[in-house]
Enzyme design. Structure first.
Site, PDB file in Angstrom:
ATOM      1  N   ARG A   9       0.762  -0.946   0.069  1.00 35.79           N
ATOM      2  CA  ARG A   9       0.015   0.013   0.119  1.00 35.79           C
ATOM      3  C   ARG A   9       0.896   1.284   0.055  1.00 35.79           C
ATOM      4  NH1 ARG A   9      -1.982   3.474   3.774  1.00 35.79           N
ATOM      5  NH2 ARG A   9      -0.933   2.428   5.387  1.00 35.79           N
ATOM      6  N   VAL A  10       0.329   2.060  -0.700  1.00 33.35           N
ATOM      7  CA  VAL A  10       1.262   3.332  -0.892  1.00 33.35           C
ATOM      8  C   VAL A  10       0.188   4.578  -0.545  1.00 33.35           C
ATOM      9  CG1 VAL A  10       2.476   4.969  -2.333  1.00 33.35           C
ATOM     10  CG2 VAL A  10       2.912   2.609  -2.523  1.00 33.35           C
ATOM     11  N   SER A  11       0.493   5.662   0.401  1.00 33.66           N
ATOM     12  CA  SER A  11      -0.090   6.639   0.711  1.00 33.66           C
ATOM     13  C   SER A  11       0.256   7.824  -0.055  1.00 33.66           C
ATOM     14  CB  SER A  11      -0.090   6.926   2.186  1.00 33.66           C
ATOM     15  OG  SER A  11      -0.547   5.948   2.750  1.00 33.66           O
ATOM     16  N   THR A  12      -0.542   8.690  -0.540  1.00 32.52           N
ATOM     17  CA  THR A  12      -0.168  10.008  -1.457  1.00 32.52           C
ATOM     18  C   THR A  12       0.666  10.859  -0.529  1.00 32.52           C
ATOM     19  OG1 THR A  12      -2.391  10.546  -1.184  1.00 32.52           O
ATOM     20  CG2 THR A  12      -1.739   9.660  -3.258  1.00 32.52           C
TER      21      THR A  12
END
Length: 475
Positions: A9-12
């Site tokens: 998962r990548v958060s902006t």
């Protein structure tokens, strides 16, 4: 050799973290170095920008948890780049980690935050989770303020809906999908219902952005979305879902170009309101009441979906939502007559389509465990083959792993063969004919009839075209 799953998962909000591809590469390297198999179907990747604060808002996370907890799962460990990727809410992190550990013995490992074993290691892990949670709470406040400002100035606060593209934080009509949205509005005004529109789109070979079939609720959502006539809709308090009359919803003029003109929009909303009044007696007419012993057992011959009770009969649930193209409606009394006739014929003749499995409530624990172990070993065999084919393992490594797994499979199959009882078909048919007689009796309560039917019938396939039934039994 362990079987691993990867959660990415990548958060902006964090511009310094690794991209999904980089995270996956590091996780694959870690798995290789620690003698783990990482199958492609066990790589769970959230769409970019998905928040980690609440698990319920992460579809891939939920899919991973469900997969890991399933009986067929052979996952031993879940690999993440950082613990904050798994969860930024400490309470949820503890709940899900404990659940996985208690039910399946699955551990969650952060490949960039090595934790020592023992109580001290657990303490360090809790501290890391607390810091991630504190950062997330502070970040949420900043994000909320930014979204409020964007909304008040008519800018989008969510991803672009179908029909639009997002360019430089602004919605612009998508030349490929905007005509589809216009077709939906015009078809509705021309008299097509949401379900028929969904079926039409599916027949055209068009799928949703997530690659799914269209349903009536998908069409309904588009017809009720004010973004298409130049508005921005937002609920700052909670997720609206399909509650279009939620008083918390706010609507302002947007800065984007409308796809649907004001006249068409107004006409569609007026027609929706009239239809709701006209067909109000069919809205939310869903009840858990048992109407027949066959409920939950009948399947559509066209798509395999379960047939659900509706309006005095059974209908393919996928057809009701626009995913299946063939209606399988049949009146309740006709379906029961057909089913009872074929069941009695099969049991009388002894010609039964028997599925060799044991009812979960009757199967001994040791046999169930052997079955699960056998399934996992067979899955491992396909994993090592994939690892060799993709160049992860050498030929020598593949041969060694294959030999070891096949040896274990042979051992488990031998155990299962010795513990699986033989079915006396004559006695089986006699016993279940007696059950059928009770099922047909008007004096037996419906819940008891349902339990009796489910005690020997696995599923029933109804073919509308031939008006025939195929009954599959189990022992």
């Amino acid at each position: 050799m362990q079987t691993a799953a990867a959660y990415i998962r990548v958060s902006t909000d964090d511009q310094l973290e690794y991209s999904p591809e980089s995270q996956l590469e590091l996780i694959q390297q870690y798995a290789k170095e620690h003698d783990m198999i990482l199958p492609a179907e066990y790589i769970f990747r959230e769409a970019e920008g998905i928040s980690g604060r609440k698990a319920e808002k992460r579809p891939e996370f939920q899919r991973m948890i469900a997969t890991a907890r399933s009986d067929k799962s052979d996952i031993n460990v879940i690999l993440v780049w950082k613990f904050s990727r798994f969860a930024r809410n400490q309470e949820e992190s503890i709940v899900y980690k404990s659940l996985l550990k208690r039910e399946k013995g699955i551990s969650v490992v952060s490949i960039s935050e090595p934790i020592a074993d023992g109580e001290f290691g657990s303490l360090i892990e809790r501290i890391i989770e607390w810091m991630d949670g504190y950062y997330s709470v502070r970040l949420a406040g900043e994000v909320k303020r930014g979204m409020t400002k964007a909304f008040e100035t008519g800018h989008p606060v969510s991803i672009a809906p179908i029909g639009y593209l997002m360019k430089e934080s602004k919605l612009v009509p998508d030349p490929d999908s905007a005509p589809l949205v216009q077709m939906i509005f015009h078809d509705y005004l021309d008299g097509l219902g949401a379900k028929k529109i969904a079926m039409k789109i599916n027949t055209m070979g068009i799928r949703t952005r997530r690659g799914n079939l269209w349903e009536n609720r998908t069409v309904d959502y588009i017809l009720r979305n004010p973004v298409y006539h130049g508005k921005i809709r937002w609920n700052p308090d909670h997720i609206t879902r399909r509650d279009y009359d939620d008083p918390s919803v706010r609507i302002v003029d947007g800065q984007h170009e409308p796809i649907i003109d004001a006249k068409t929009w107004a006409a569609v909303q007026e027609k929706i309101a009239k239809n709701r009044v006209l067909h109000s007696k069919y809205i939310h007419q869903i009840t858990p009441t048992l109407h027949s012993p066959l409920q939950g057992l009948c399947k559509c011959s066209n798509c395999g979906a379960t047939m659900s009770f509706t309006r005095g009969g059974f209908q393919c649930s996928a057809f009701a939502h626009g995913r299946c193209t063939v209606s399988h409606y049949i009146a309740l009394d006709k379906l029961e007559s057909l089913a009872y006739y074929f069941i009695e014929r099969d049991l009388t003749s002894g010609d039964v389509a028997l599925i060799h499995r044991t009812h979960p409530e009757q199967e001994k624990g040791s046999v169930a465990i052997v079955r699960q172990q056998l399934d996992r070993e067979r899955q491992k065999l396909s994993r090592v083959k994939e690892a060799y084919a993709s160049g992860v393992d050498t030929l020598e490594e593949y041969q060694q792993n294959k030999m070891r797994i096949n040896k274990q499979i042979a051992k488990l199959e031998s155990q299962l063969k010795q513990s699986t009882p033989k079915v006396d078909i004559k006695a089986y048919c006699k016993e279940n004919l007696a059950k059928l007689a009770r099922i047909k009796s008007p004096d037996v309560p419906m819940d008891e009839k349902s339990k009796l039917m489910r005690s020997f019938v696995d599923h029933i396939v109804f073919n509308r075209k031939t008006c025939g039934i195929a009954v599959f039994y189990y022992a």
